[in-house]
Design an enzyme around this catalytic site. Structure first.
Site, PDB file in Angstrom:
ATOM      1  N   TYR A 251      13.009  -9.221  -3.875  1.00  0.00           N
ATOM      2  CA  TYR A 251      13.439  -7.867  -4.181  1.00  0.00           C
ATOM      3  C   TYR A 251      12.871  -7.520  -5.549  1.00  0.00           C
ATOM      4  O   TYR A 251      11.928  -8.152  -6.014  1.00  0.00           O
ATOM      5  CB  TYR A 251      14.982  -7.886  -4.137  1.00  0.00           C
ATOM      6  CG  TYR A 251      15.670  -6.565  -4.200  1.00  0.00           C
ATOM      7  CD1 TYR A 251      15.313  -5.522  -3.348  1.00  0.00           C
ATOM      8  CD2 TYR A 251      16.712  -6.358  -5.100  1.00  0.00           C
ATOM      9  CE1 TYR A 251      15.974  -4.305  -3.414  1.00  0.00           C
ATOM     10  CE2 TYR A 251      17.376  -5.146  -5.155  1.00  0.00           C
ATOM     11  CZ  TYR A 251      16.993  -4.124  -4.319  1.00  0.00           C
ATOM     12  OH  TYR A 251      17.642  -2.931  -4.388  1.00  0.00           O
ATOM     13  N   ARG A 304       7.735   7.081  -3.435  1.00  0.00           N
ATOM     14  CA  ARG A 304       8.209   6.704  -4.783  1.00  0.00           C
ATOM     15  C   ARG A 304       8.766   5.287  -4.728  1.00  0.00           C
ATOM     16  O   ARG A 304       9.963   5.083  -4.656  1.00  0.00           O
ATOM     17  CB  ARG A 304       9.265   7.707  -5.272  1.00  0.00           C
ATOM     18  CG  ARG A 304       9.430   7.725  -6.779  1.00  0.00           C
ATOM     19  CD  ARG A 304      10.852   7.381  -7.207  1.00  0.00           C
ATOM     20  NE  ARG A 304      11.287   6.100  -6.698  1.00  0.00           N
ATOM     21  CZ  ARG A 304      12.533   5.763  -6.449  1.00  0.00           C
ATOM     22  NH1 ARG A 304      13.487   6.590  -6.614  1.00  0.00           N
ATOM     23  NH2 ARG A 304      12.856   4.563  -6.003  1.00  0.00           N
ATOM     24  N   LYS A 322      14.713  -5.079   1.570  1.00  0.00           N
ATOM     25  CA  LYS A 322      16.104  -4.592   1.607  1.00  0.00           C
ATOM     26  C   LYS A 322      16.836  -5.161   2.814  1.00  0.00           C
ATOM     27  O   LYS A 322      18.011  -5.525   2.730  1.00  0.00           O
ATOM     28  CB  LYS A 322      16.111  -3.066   1.690  1.00  0.00           C
ATOM     29  CG  LYS A 322      15.724  -2.411   0.383  1.00  0.00           C
ATOM     30  CD  LYS A 322      16.899  -1.758  -0.288  1.00  0.00           C
ATOM     31  CE  LYS A 322      16.589  -1.501  -1.732  1.00  0.00           C
ATOM     32  NZ  LYS A 322      17.432  -0.571  -2.413  1.00  0.00           N
ATOM     33  N   GLU A 394      14.903   5.174   1.943  1.00  0.00           N
ATOM     34  CA  GLU A 394      14.583   4.313   0.820  1.00  0.00           C
ATOM     35  C   GLU A 394      13.304   4.771   0.136  1.00  0.00           C
ATOM     36  O   GLU A 394      12.278   4.939   0.796  1.00  0.00           O
ATOM     37  CB  GLU A 394      14.386   2.893   1.384  1.00  0.00           C
ATOM     38  CG  GLU A 394      14.403   1.811   0.374  1.00  0.00           C
ATOM     39  CD  GLU A 394      15.714   1.682  -0.345  1.00  0.00           C
ATOM     40  OE1 GLU A 394      16.771   1.664   0.295  1.00  0.00           O
ATOM     41  OE2 GLU A 394      15.668   1.595  -1.588  1.00  0.00           O
ATOM     42  N   ASP A 395      13.368   4.973  -1.148  1.00  0.00           N
ATOM     43  CA  ASP A 395      12.184   5.285  -1.944  1.00  0.00           C
ATOM     44  C   ASP A 395      11.366   6.464  -1.431  1.00  0.00           C
ATOM     45  O   ASP A 395      10.131   6.437  -1.398  1.00  0.00           O
ATOM     46  CB  ASP A 395      11.318   4.018  -2.131  1.00  0.00           C
ATOM     47  CG  ASP A 395      11.983   3.052  -3.133  1.00  0.00           C
ATOM     48  OD1 ASP A 395      13.079   3.382  -3.627  1.00  0.00           O
ATOM     49  OD2 ASP A 395      11.419   1.985  -3.417  1.00  0.00           O
ATOM     50  N   ASP A 417      19.937   5.082  -0.423  1.00  0.00           N
ATOM     51  CA  ASP A 417      20.326   4.071  -1.391  1.00  0.00           C
ATOM     52  C   ASP A 417      20.010   4.496  -2.821  1.00  0.00           C
ATOM     53  O   ASP A 417      20.766   4.198  -3.738  1.00  0.00           O
ATOM     54  CB  ASP A 417      19.607   2.761  -1.060  1.00  0.00           C
ATOM     55  CG  ASP A 417      20.209   1.611  -1.824  1.00  0.00           C
ATOM     56  OD1 ASP A 417      21.451   1.575  -1.946  1.00  0.00           O
ATOM     57  OD2 ASP A 417      19.457   0.761  -2.325  1.00  0.00           O
ATOM     58  N   ASP A 418      18.898   5.207  -2.995  1.00  0.00           N
ATOM     59  CA  ASP A 418      18.517   5.603  -4.363  1.00  0.00           C
ATOM     60  C   ASP A 418      19.513   6.591  -4.944  1.00  0.00           C
ATOM     61  O   ASP A 418      19.784   6.585  -6.144  1.00  0.00           O
ATOM     62  CB  ASP A 418      17.119   6.222  -4.352  1.00  0.00           C
ATOM     63  CG  ASP A 418      16.116   5.271  -3.724  1.00  0.00           C
ATOM     64  OD1 ASP A 418      15.968   4.165  -4.255  1.00  0.00           O
ATOM     65  OD2 ASP A 418      15.533   5.620  -2.688  1.00  0.00           O
ATOM     66  N   ASN A 559      13.468   0.465 -12.750  1.00  0.00           N
ATOM     67  CA  ASN A 559      12.805  -0.718 -12.201  1.00  0.00           C
ATOM     68  C   ASN A 559      11.316  -0.446 -12.067  1.00  0.00           C
ATOM     69  O   ASN A 559      10.921   0.714 -11.998  1.00  0.00           O
ATOM     70  CB  ASN A 559      13.361  -1.022 -10.799  1.00  0.00           C
ATOM     71  CG  ASN A 559      14.797  -1.488 -10.837  1.00  0.00           C
ATOM     72  OD1 ASN A 559      15.210  -2.169 -11.749  1.00  0.00           O
ATOM     73  ND2 ASN A 559      15.554  -1.101  -9.821  1.00  0.00           N
TER      74      ASN A 559
HETATM   75  N1  NAD Z   1      19.051  -0.117 -10.962  1.00  0.00           N
HETATM   76  C1  NAD Z   1      19.028   0.353  -9.760  1.00  0.00           C
HETATM   77  O1  NAD Z   1      19.676  -0.175  -8.909  1.00  0.00           O
HETATM   78  C2  NAD Z   1      18.196   1.565  -9.478  1.00  0.00           C
HETATM   79  C3  NAD Z   1      18.484   2.356  -8.387  1.00  0.00           C
HETATM   80  C4  NAD Z   1      17.723   3.489  -8.135  1.00  0.00           C
HETATM   81  C5  NAD Z   1      16.680   3.800  -8.960  1.00  0.00           C
HETATM   82  N2  NAD Z   1      16.409   2.998 -10.009  1.00  0.00           N
HETATM   83  C6  NAD Z   1      15.280   3.278 -10.886  1.00  0.00           C
HETATM   84  O2  NAD Z   1      15.464   4.510 -11.522  1.00  0.00           O
HETATM   85  C7  NAD Z   1      14.204   5.098 -11.763  1.00  0.00           C
HETATM   86  C8  NAD Z   1      14.212   6.541 -11.333  1.00  0.00           C
HETATM   87  O3  NAD Z   1      14.439   6.591  -9.947  1.00  0.00           O
HETATM   88  P1  NAD Z   1      14.715   7.989  -9.237  1.00  0.00           P
HETATM   89  O4  NAD Z   1      14.875   7.670  -7.791  1.00  0.00           O
HETATM   90  O5  NAD Z   1      15.799   8.732  -9.881  1.00  0.00           O
HETATM   91  O6  NAD Z   1      13.322   8.733  -9.493  1.00  0.00           O
HETATM   92  P2  NAD Z   1      13.050  10.269  -9.544  1.00  0.00           P
HETATM   93  O7  NAD Z   1      11.587  10.440  -9.527  1.00  0.00           O
HETATM   94  O8  NAD Z   1      13.854  10.981  -8.520  1.00  0.00           O
HETATM   95  O9  NAD Z   1      13.599  10.733 -10.980  1.00  0.00           O
HETATM   96  C9  NAD Z   1      12.980  10.487 -12.201  1.00  0.00           C
HETATM   97  C10 NAD Z   1      13.474  11.515 -13.186  1.00  0.00           C
HETATM   98  O10 NAD Z   1      13.053  11.134 -14.474  1.00  0.00           O
HETATM   99  C11 NAD Z   1      12.491  12.260 -15.132  1.00  0.00           C
HETATM  100  N3  NAD Z   1      11.506  11.782 -16.084  1.00  0.00           N
HETATM  101  C12 NAD Z   1      10.299  11.283 -15.859  1.00  0.00           C
HETATM  102  N4  NAD Z   1       9.706  10.948 -17.013  1.00  0.00           N
HETATM  103  C13 NAD Z   1      10.558  11.251 -18.005  1.00  0.00           C
HETATM  104  C14 NAD Z   1      10.522  11.152 -19.397  1.00  0.00           C
HETATM  105  N5  NAD Z   1       9.481  10.633 -20.020  1.00  0.00           N
HETATM  106  N6  NAD Z   1      11.575  11.563 -20.085  1.00  0.00           N
HETATM  107  C15 NAD Z   1      12.643  12.063 -19.471  1.00  0.00           C
HETATM  108  N7  NAD Z   1      12.746  12.173 -18.146  1.00  0.00           N
HETATM  109  C16 NAD Z   1      11.716  11.781 -17.416  1.00  0.00           C
HETATM  110  C17 NAD Z   1      11.908  13.113 -14.056  1.00  0.00           C
HETATM  111  O11 NAD Z   1      11.834  14.441 -14.452  1.00  0.00           O
HETATM  112  C18 NAD Z   1      12.950  12.913 -12.958  1.00  0.00           C
HETATM  113  O12 NAD Z   1      13.998  13.828 -13.156  1.00  0.00           O
HETATM  114  C19 NAD Z   1      13.169   4.222 -11.061  1.00  0.00           C
HETATM  115  O13 NAD Z   1      12.574   3.386 -11.982  1.00  0.00           O
HETATM  116  C20 NAD Z   1      13.989   3.399 -10.130  1.00  0.00           C
HETATM  117  O14 NAD Z   1      13.429   2.136  -9.888  1.00  0.00           O
HETATM  118  C21 NAD Z   1      17.146   1.900 -10.285  1.00  0.00           C
END
Ligand code: NAD
Length: 703
Positions: A251, A304, A322, A394-395, A417-418, A559
Site C-alpha cells: 500500500y 489522481r 486496497k 478510488e483516486d 474512500d478519498d 501521500n
Molecule cells: N492520509 C490519508 O489517508 C489520505 C487520504 C486521502 C488523501 N490523502 C492525500 O491527500 C492529498 C490530497 O488528496 P485529495 O484527494 O484531496 O486531492 P485533490 O486533488 O482533490 O485536492 C488537492 C487540493 O489541494 C489544493 N492544492 C494544491 N496545491 C496546493 C498548494 N500548493 N497550496 C495549497 N493548496 C494546494 C488544490 O487546490 C486542491 O484543493 C493526496 O496527497 C492524497 O494522497 C491522504
C-alpha cells in the site's frame, strides 16, 4: 415423446437462454445429491434418463397437462426446482481433471425436493456432501468462510478442484511444500514437488527472510505480488502476521512507485481492465471475470493516484492493493473482491510516450462521453452483481469524484474512500486527540491546507459530528473550519469562482494569500494538510501554530511520503516536542529531548476494510453518513491509554483485525438502526458475528 436430450436444452438457467454452462451447473448440483458419479459423461448418463422419465410423466400426466406442460417444455414447478438447484451449485472448469463445485448447505432442502421431483416423487434422496467433494479426484475443502451464521459460525461446504500440476498452478488452493504426504498421494502431486514437507509457519518465515533481503521497496512489492499470484493463502497470512512491516509495501507509499512503473513490472493482470474499447459491452466484460459472488469492487480511473497525479491505466495497483487490505485487514474473502480500472485515456505525456505503457494511447475523454461510459459501467455492475455489491471509488480526480458520489449515492451502494474514508479516519484521530489536548470538537478551530476531496470531505464530517454533538445547525458548525487552497484562504469574496464543493467553506474574512498568514489570522488549534504538496508545513508555519497552542494538533496527510507536508522529525523539533502529530504515510518514531514520540498514521486503511465488512455483513443497500460517524467512533474507542502515553492518536496496526471487527459491528449496527440493512435476522452479537465472517488464511486440509 422425447427420447433423446441435449443437455443444453434440458436445463435453461432462469431468465437467460439455455447454455452449456447452465447445464453443467445443474449437472453438478445433481451429482451432489446423487453422489458417486465420477465423470461428467457418467453423470449425464445417469441424470438424463431420470429427467426423461420425469418429462414423460409430466407430458402424459393430467397434472402436467393442466399446467400446460408438454414433452418439450418443463412445467413451471420443475423449472423452478431446477433453477434452484442450478443456483445452488456454482461450477467452474479448472483444467483437465474436473470441477470446482461449491454446494451451499442452505440449498440442501431445495435440492432434495428437486431430486424428489426428478425421480417422479420417489423416495427422498440423501444429500451426500462428501460424495460431491471427492468426485473427479479433486481437492476438497471442508471449511469455508462463506455464509456463516451466528449459530453456525463457519458453514461447512465442500469444494473439489483440479489436482496434479494444475493444483500447484492454482493460487487459491496451492500450498507449495505444505502439501502433506497423503495429499500428495491422493491428488497426483508425487514427483511434482521436492520431498520436503514444510509447515505454513516455516514457509512464512522463509518468505519474510527473502523479502527482507531486498534493498528496494519496489523489489519487495514485486515479491509480494508474485506470492499473491502463486499462493494466495500464504500471501494473506504473511500480510496479516506482519502488517506493520508489509503495509507500506503493498500500500502507500510503495504502491505509488509501483503504479508509476506498472507498465514495466506488469506480468499478469490482477483485475479487470475496462477501456473505452469496451464501450457498449461492459456487461459482457464483467461476465469474463471468473468469480460470481462479488461483494466489494474497488474502481479507479487513474486520474489522481495518491498525490502522484494522472497515471492512467497504471492506476490498477491501487484497487489491487486496497482489495488485498480488504481481505487482510477486514477479512472479506479474496474471491469476493474485484479490482477494476476504467481506462478513459490519460493526459500524462510521459506515459503516452512510454513504450511500456499498458493503457490506451489517447487523451482522457471528458464531459458527456465520460459520463456515459461511467453510467454504463455502474448499470452493468448492478445488473451483474445486484444491489448489495459495494463499489468503492478510488483516486478519481475531484472534478469527477464528488459528482459520481452524488449521482450514484442514491441508486447504488457506493463509497468514496478519498472523501468519506479519509474523513472517517481523521475524525477518529481528532476525537482521540481531544483526550490528550482537551476540549470538545466544537471548541477547536480547524485550518486545512488543500480543499479537495480529502480536505472538504474531512471538514464536512467534522462539521456533521459537531452538529450532532451540539445540536446546532451544520452551517454554524462549518464556521469553525477554514480551508486554504492554491489561491489562499477560501473566503466569501471568492465564492463566485469556487468549485461547488468549496463553496460551503467560503466564510466572511478578508483575503489571505498563503498558509502562514492564514495560520496567524485564524489561529487554528488543528492544522491539517491535504494538498498533495510536500514540505508546505514550513518551520515558520509549525512555529506559528505552536506559539499559541500548548499542544497543537498537526496532521500531515498527503501521500506518499515525499508529499507529506512535513516529516515527523520536523513537526516534533519545530513544535519543541509539543505537537500531537500524525501522517498519511508511515514515519519512524522520533527522539526529542530524551522522549520518544511515535507519529500515528492517519491512514484510510484503518477504516475502509472494517467499514466494508460492516456494510457487506449487514447486507446494507446504501452508505449513509451516520455509518461513517459510527466507524469513526469505533476506531477512536480502540485507542488505549498506553497508546496515548506515546502520543499516539491511532491504535497500532498490529491489532487491525480486532479493530476492523469493532468498526464493522458499529457500522452494521448503524445500518440496522437506519433501516438500511437487509440481512435478517440481525445477529445479536455483531462483533462476534463480524469476527466469524472474516476470511482466515490458514491452509485447508484436502482429503
Ligand atoms: N492520509 C490519508 O489517508 C489520505 C487520504 C486521502 C488523501 N490523502 C492525500 O491527500 C492529498 C490530497 O488528496 P485529495 O484527494 O484531496 O486531492 P485533490 O486533488 O482533490 O485536492 C488537492 C487540493 O489541494 C489544493 N492544492 C494544491 N496545491 C496546493 C498548494 N500548493 N497550496 C495549497 N493548496 C494546494 C488544490 O487546490 C486542491 O484543493 C493526496 O496527497 C492524497 O494522497 C491522504
Amino acid at each position: 415423446k422425447p427420447t433423446t436430450f441435449q443437455a443444453s436444452t434440458c436445463f435453461p438457467p432462469p431468465r437467460s437462454t439455455p447454455s452449456a454452462a447452465g447445464a453443467r451447473r445443474l449437472a453438478v448440483a445433481v451429482r451432489a445429491v446423487a453422489g458417486g458419479v465420477r465423470s461428467a459423461a457418467a453423470m449425464r448418463a445417469r441424470f438424463l434418463p431420470l429427467l426423461a422419465r420425469q418429462w414423460q410423466h409430466r407430458a402424459s400426466g393430467s397434472s402436467g397437462a393442466r399446467r400446460g406442460c408438454c414433452g418439450r417444455h418443463q412445467c413451471g414447478e420443475t423449472r423452478r426446482g431446477l433453477a434452484a438447484a442450478a443456483a445452488a451449485a456454482r461450477w467452474w472448469h479448472v483444467g483437465r481433471r474436473g470441477f470446482v463445485a461449491s454446494v451451499e448447505a442452505g440449498a440442501k432442502g431445495e435440492m432434495e425436493s428437486t431430486m424428489k421431483e426428478i425421480r417422479g416423487g420417489g423416495a427422498p434422496c440423501v444429500l451426500d456432501m462428501d460424495d460431491a467433494a471427492t468426485v473427479g479426484g479433486g481437492v476438497e475443502d471442508t471449511y469455508g468462510e462463506d455464509r456463516a451464521t451466528e449459530e453456525q459460525l463457519v458453514t461447512p461446504w465442500t469444494v473439489s478442484v483440479a489436482s496434479g500440476y494444475n493444483l500447484l498452478r492454482d493460487p487459491r488452493y496451492n500450498k507449495g511444500l505444505a502439501f502433506t504426504e497423503k495429499e500428495r498421494e491422493t491428488h497426483y502431486l508425487r514427483g511434482l514437488l521436492p520431498p520436503a514437507v514444510t509447515s505454513q509457519e516455516l514457509q512464512e518465515r522463509k518468505i519474510m527472510h527473502n523479502i527482507r533481503q531486498y534493498q528496494l521497496p519496489l523489489q519487495r512489492y514485486m515479491a509480494m505480488m508474485d506470492l499473491q499470484e502463486g499462493n494466495e493463502r500464504l500471501f494473506y497470512k504473511l500480510l496479516i502476521d506482519n502488517v506493520e512491516e508489509l503495509l507500506p509495501i503493498v500500500y502507500t507509499p510503495t504502491v505509488g512507485e509501483a503504479c508509476q512503473k506498472y507498465g514495466s513490472i506488469f506480468s499478469r493482470p490482477q483485475g479487470l481492465y475496462i477501456s473505452l474499447k469496451e464501450k457498449g459491452k461492459i456487461l459482457e466484460v464483467l461476465k469474463n471475470w471468473p468469480e460470481r459472488s462479488i461483494q466489494v469492487i474497488v474502481v479507479t480511473d487513474g486520474e489522481r493516484i495518491l498525490g502522484l497525479g494522472d497515471l492512467g491505466c497504471q492506476g490498477m495497483g491501487i484497487p489491487v492493493g486496497k482489495l488485498s487490505l480488504y481481505t487482510a485487514l477486514g477479512g472479506v474473502r479474496p474471491s469476493a473482491c474485484l479490482p477494476i480500472t476504467l481506462d478513459v485515456g490519460t493526459n500524462n505525456e510521459e506515459l503516452l510516450n512510454d513504450e511500456f505503457y499498458i493503457g490506451l494511447r489517447q487523451r482522457r475523454v471528458t464531459g458527456q462521453e465520460y459520463a456515459d461510459f461511467l453510467h454504463e459501467f455502474m448499470a452493468a455492475v448492478k445488473q451483474n452483481y445486484g444491489e448489495k455489491v459495494l463499489i468503492q471509488f478510488e483516486d478519481f480526480a475531484n472534478h469527477n469524484a464528488f459528482d459520481l458520489l452524488a449521482r450514484y449515492g442514491t441508486t447504488h451502494l457506493v463509497f468514496n474512500d478519498d472523501i468519506q474514508g479519509t474523513a472517517s479516519v481523521v475524525l477518529a484521530g481528532l476525537v482521540a486527540a481531544l483526550k490528550l489536548v482537551g476540549g470538545t470538537l466544537a471548541e477547536h478551530t480547524y485550518l486545512f491546507l488543500g480543499a479537495g476531496e480529502a480536505g472538504t470531505g474531512i471538514a464536512e464530517l467534522i462539521a456533521l459530528e459537531m452538529s450532532r454533538q451540539t445540536k446546532t445547525p451544520i452551517d454554524e458548525c462549518r464556521k469553525k473550519i477554514w480551508l486554504v487552497d492554491s489561491k489562499g484562504l477560501i473566503v466569501s469574496t471568492r465564492k463566485e469562482s469556487l468549485q461547488h464543493f468549496k463553496k460551503p467553506w467560503a466564510h466572511e474574512h478578508e483575503h489571505v494569500g498563503n498558509l502562514l498568514d492564514a495560520v496567524n489570522a485564524i489561529k487554528p488549534t488543528v492544522l491539517i494538510g491535504t494538498s498533495g504538496k510536500g514540505q508546505t508545513f514550513t518551520q515558520e508555519v509549525v512555529e506559528a501554530i505552536s506559539s499559541f497552542n500548548e499542544m497543537p494538533i498537526i496532521l500531515a496527510l498527503s501521500n506518499p511520503t515525499s508529499q507529506a507536508e512535513c516529516t515527523a522529525e520536523q513537526a516534533y523539533t519545530w513544535s519543541k516536542g509539543r505537537a500531537v502529530f500524525a501522517t498519511g504515510s508511515p514515519f519512524d518514531p522520533v527522539e526529542y529531548n530524551g522522549k520518544t514520540h511515535v507519529p500515528g498514521q492517519a491512514n484510510n486503511a484503518y477504516i475502509f476494510p472494517g467499514f466494508g465488512l460492516g456494510v457487506v455483513m449487514s447486507g446494507a443497500i446504501r452508505v449513509h453518513d451516520d455509518m461513517l460517524l459510527a466507524a469513526s467512533e469505533a476506531l477512536a474507542q480502540q485507542v488505549t491509554q498506553e497508546n496515548f502515553d506515546k502520543g499516539l492518536i491511532y491504535p497500532p496496526f498490529s491489532n487491525i483485525r480486532k479493530i476492523s471487527a469493532h468498526i464493522a459491528a458499529n457500522v452494521a449496527a448503524r445500518a440496522y438502526e437506519l433501516g438500511l440493512a437487509s440481512r435478517r435476522p440481525r445477529p445479536k452479537d455483531l462483533v462476534k458475528y463480524a469476527e466469524s465472517c472474516m476470511y482466515s488464511p490458514i491452509y485447508r486440509n484436502y482429503r
